[in-house]
Scaffold this motif. Sequence first.
Motif, PDB file in Angstrom:
ATOM      1  N   GLN A 128      18.421  30.992  -7.677  1.00  0.00           N
ATOM      2  CA  GLN A 128      17.329  30.024  -7.728  1.00  0.00           C
ATOM      3  C   GLN A 128      17.751  28.729  -8.405  1.00  0.00           C
ATOM      4  OE1 GLN A 128      14.424  32.497  -9.684  1.00  0.00           O
ATOM      5  NE2 GLN A 128      13.584  33.277  -7.767  1.00  0.00           N
ATOM      6  N   ARG A 129      18.521  28.849  -9.486  1.00  0.00           N
ATOM      7  CA  ARG A 129      18.979  27.663 -10.196  1.00  0.00           C
ATOM      8  C   ARG A 129      19.947  26.851  -9.333  1.00  0.00           C
ATOM      9  NH1 ARG A 129      17.151  24.010 -13.581  1.00  0.00           N
ATOM     10  NH2 ARG A 129      18.683  23.211 -15.053  1.00  0.00           N
ATOM     11  N   SER A 130      20.872  27.550  -8.675  1.00  0.00           N
ATOM     12  CA  SER A 130      21.815  26.860  -7.796  1.00  0.00           C
ATOM     13  C   SER A 130      21.088  26.202  -6.630  1.00  0.00           C
ATOM     14  CB  SER A 130      22.869  27.841  -7.261  1.00  0.00           C
ATOM     15  OG  SER A 130      23.745  28.254  -8.281  1.00  0.00           O
ATOM     16  N   TRP A 131      20.110  26.895  -6.071  1.00  0.00           N
ATOM     17  CA  TRP A 131      19.354  26.327  -4.949  1.00  0.00           C
ATOM     18  C   TRP A 131      18.604  25.070  -5.382  1.00  0.00           C
ATOM     19  CZ3 TRP A 131      19.516  27.093   0.121  1.00  0.00           C
ATOM     20  CH2 TRP A 131      18.518  26.548   0.903  1.00  0.00           C
ATOM     21  N   ALA A 132      17.993  25.135  -6.543  1.00  0.00           N
ATOM     22  CA  ALA A 132      17.221  23.988  -7.027  1.00  0.00           C
ATOM     23  C   ALA A 132      18.105  22.770  -7.251  1.00  0.00           C
ATOM     24  CB  ALA A 132      16.494  24.362  -8.317  1.00  0.00           C
ATOM     25  N   ILE A 133      19.278  22.971  -7.840  1.00  0.00           N
ATOM     26  CA  ILE A 133      20.140  21.848  -8.213  1.00  0.00           C
ATOM     27  C   ILE A 133      21.022  21.384  -7.061  1.00  0.00           C
ATOM     28  CG2 ILE A 133      22.078  21.182  -9.720  1.00  0.00           C
ATOM     29  CD1 ILE A 133      20.784  22.988 -11.865  1.00  0.00           C
ATOM     30  N   HIS A 134      21.541  22.312  -6.279  1.00  0.00           N
ATOM     31  CA  HIS A 134      22.508  21.953  -5.240  1.00  0.00           C
ATOM     32  C   HIS A 134      21.869  21.601  -3.899  1.00  0.00           C
ATOM     33  CE1 HIS A 134      25.669  24.497  -7.572  1.00  0.00           C
ATOM     34  NE2 HIS A 134      25.535  23.277  -8.066  1.00  0.00           N
ATOM     35  N   VAL A 135      20.620  21.996  -3.719  1.00  0.00           N
ATOM     36  CA  VAL A 135      19.956  21.721  -2.441  1.00  0.00           C
ATOM     37  C   VAL A 135      18.689  20.888  -2.643  1.00  0.00           C
ATOM     38  CG1 VAL A 135      19.009  22.688  -0.315  1.00  0.00           C
ATOM     39  CG2 VAL A 135      20.866  23.886  -1.507  1.00  0.00           C
ATOM     40  N   MET A 136      17.743  21.427  -3.394  1.00  0.00           N
ATOM     41  CA  MET A 136      16.446  20.767  -3.493  1.00  0.00           C
ATOM     42  C   MET A 136      16.524  19.411  -4.185  1.00  0.00           C
ATOM     43  SD  MET A 136      14.632  22.625  -1.676  1.00  0.00           S
ATOM     44  CE  MET A 136      13.174  21.613  -1.871  1.00  0.00           C
ATOM     45  N   ALA A 137      17.482  19.223  -5.083  1.00  0.00           N
ATOM     46  CA  ALA A 137      17.631  17.902  -5.707  1.00  0.00           C
ATOM     47  C   ALA A 137      17.923  16.834  -4.657  1.00  0.00           C
ATOM     48  CB  ALA A 137      18.738  17.937  -6.761  1.00  0.00           C
ATOM     49  N   PRO A 178      29.234  33.566  -4.746  1.00  0.00           N
ATOM     50  CA  PRO A 178      28.395  33.473  -3.551  1.00  0.00           C
ATOM     51  C   PRO A 178      27.267  32.454  -3.670  1.00  0.00           C
ATOM     52  CG  PRO A 178      28.833  35.770  -4.108  1.00  0.00           C
ATOM     53  CD  PRO A 178      29.322  34.944  -5.261  1.00  0.00           C
ATOM     54  N   ALA A 179      26.628  32.368  -4.832  1.00  0.00           N
ATOM     55  CA  ALA A 179      25.515  31.437  -4.993  1.00  0.00           C
ATOM     56  C   ALA A 179      25.991  29.989  -4.878  1.00  0.00           C
ATOM     57  CB  ALA A 179      24.819  31.667  -6.333  1.00  0.00           C
ATOM     58  N   TYR A 180      27.105  29.685  -5.510  1.00  0.00           N
ATOM     59  CA  TYR A 180      27.654  28.330  -5.445  1.00  0.00           C
ATOM     60  C   TYR A 180      28.030  27.988  -4.010  1.00  0.00           C
ATOM     61  CZ  TYR A 180      30.564  24.294  -6.742  1.00  0.00           C
ATOM     62  OH  TYR A 180      31.091  23.033  -6.864  1.00  0.00           O
ATOM     63  N   SER A 181      28.777  28.884  -3.380  1.00  0.00           N
ATOM     64  CA  SER A 181      29.239  28.645  -2.023  1.00  0.00           C
ATOM     65  C   SER A 181      28.079  28.483  -1.048  1.00  0.00           C
ATOM     66  CB  SER A 181      30.136  29.805  -1.567  1.00  0.00           C
ATOM     67  OG  SER A 181      30.583  29.616  -0.244  1.00  0.00           O
ATOM     68  N   THR A 182      27.113  29.376  -1.134  1.00  0.00           N
ATOM     69  CA  THR A 182      25.983  29.358  -0.202  1.00  0.00           C
ATOM     70  C   THR A 182      25.168  28.089  -0.338  1.00  0.00           C
ATOM     71  OG1 THR A 182      25.874  31.777  -0.261  1.00  0.00           O
ATOM     72  CG2 THR A 182      23.919  30.605   0.529  1.00  0.00           C
ATOM     73  N   THR A 183      24.857  27.698  -1.562  1.00  0.00           N
ATOM     74  CA  THR A 183      24.034  26.505  -1.752  1.00  0.00           C
ATOM     75  C   THR A 183      24.790  25.230  -1.405  1.00  0.00           C
ATOM     76  OG1 THR A 183      24.550  26.525  -4.136  1.00  0.00           O
ATOM     77  CG2 THR A 183      22.508  27.586  -3.432  1.00  0.00           C
ATOM     78  N   LYS A 184      26.094  25.220  -1.605  1.00  0.00           N
ATOM     79  CA  LYS A 184      26.872  24.048  -1.211  1.00  0.00           C
ATOM     80  C   LYS A 184      26.948  23.928   0.304  1.00  0.00           C
ATOM     81  CE  LYS A 184      27.988  22.285  -5.247  1.00  0.00           C
ATOM     82  NZ  LYS A 184      27.548  20.938  -5.644  1.00  0.00           N
ATOM     83  N   HIS A 185      27.023  25.062   1.010  1.00  0.00           N
ATOM     84  CA  HIS A 185      26.945  25.023   2.470  1.00  0.00           C
ATOM     85  C   HIS A 185      25.596  24.442   2.910  1.00  0.00           C
ATOM     86  CE1 HIS A 185      30.581  27.461   2.753  1.00  0.00           C
ATOM     87  NE2 HIS A 185      30.503  27.419   4.069  1.00  0.00           N
ATOM     88  N   ALA A 186      24.540  24.881   2.252  1.00  0.00           N
ATOM     89  CA  ALA A 186      23.210  24.375   2.592  1.00  0.00           C
ATOM     90  C   ALA A 186      23.114  22.879   2.333  1.00  0.00           C
ATOM     91  CB  ALA A 186      22.149  25.123   1.790  1.00  0.00           C
ATOM     92  N   ALA A 187      23.759  22.415   1.273  1.00  0.00           N
ATOM     93  CA  ALA A 187      23.743  20.984   0.960  1.00  0.00           C
ATOM     94  C   ALA A 187      24.413  20.169   2.055  1.00  0.00           C
ATOM     95  CB  ALA A 187      24.420  20.737  -0.385  1.00  0.00           C
TER      96      ALA A 187
END
Length: 264
Positions: free
Chosen positions: A108-117, A153-162
């Motif tokens: 959730q933290r990675s998603w918020a910072i790496h994508v939703m920001a 996995p969290a870092y990689s996944t959210t960076k792909h989403a970004a």
Amino acid sequence: MQVAGKVVVVTGGANGIGRALCEALHRAGSAKVVVADMEAAGARAVAATVDGAAFKCDVAQEKDIAHVIEETERQFGPIDLFCSNAGIGGGFDPMSVNAGGTSDEPWQRSWAIHVMAHVYAARHLVPRMKARGGGYFLNTISAAGLLSQVGSPAYSTTKHAAVGFAENLAISHKAHNIRVSILCPQGVDTNMLRSIPKGPQSGDGDLTPEQVASDALAGIEQETFLILPHPQVLGYMRKKTENYDRWIGGMAKIQAKMREEFGK
């Protein structure tokens, strides 16, 4: 886009790549560099060195990003370039016991910072940029968004989403003269890199934040979508797409080596 005379916002501007971007933008003649960071004192310290302004900002909070945008434009004029740079390195597990992890928190933290920001910045700036005929987003992502990050996995996944969001941002608003660049380095000598165990990104030409910032400005001037401070990443991307199964096998070998090293 030439940054001279432009109003620029840099999130995560108190340290690392963000700080180097602020300094490089100031040297290049930006009219005002706004430093946004959770560390208010750090943001003020950087702002003082670049004749800029500082705001405390948690990019995971939409209201904070909206506040930075509103106050910057009220005090200094329209934002020409928004550098959505803040990031974290949490959720790193070199043993990769379970790619799904044990809790939602790092995801959730990675998603918020790496994508939703990035989403929040676009949500509040795109209407303004469309109304005045254009603008620019620089989204700091990572080579992990193009390749992967073994052990996180969290870092990689959210960076792909970004990367996916930035592509859509560029496609959706090219006709509105809104340009987008993604900055995708590998290892950069920052506090974040030093805080995690050494992985495949280590020892493959770690760069200084200043070099990455210089490459970012060059990419912005050329309006290049994909900015690769580590040029070898392009070769890795080609190998990945040429034979995905072989690439997965090679990455799995790196994972096995990490397990061996960290399991001792």
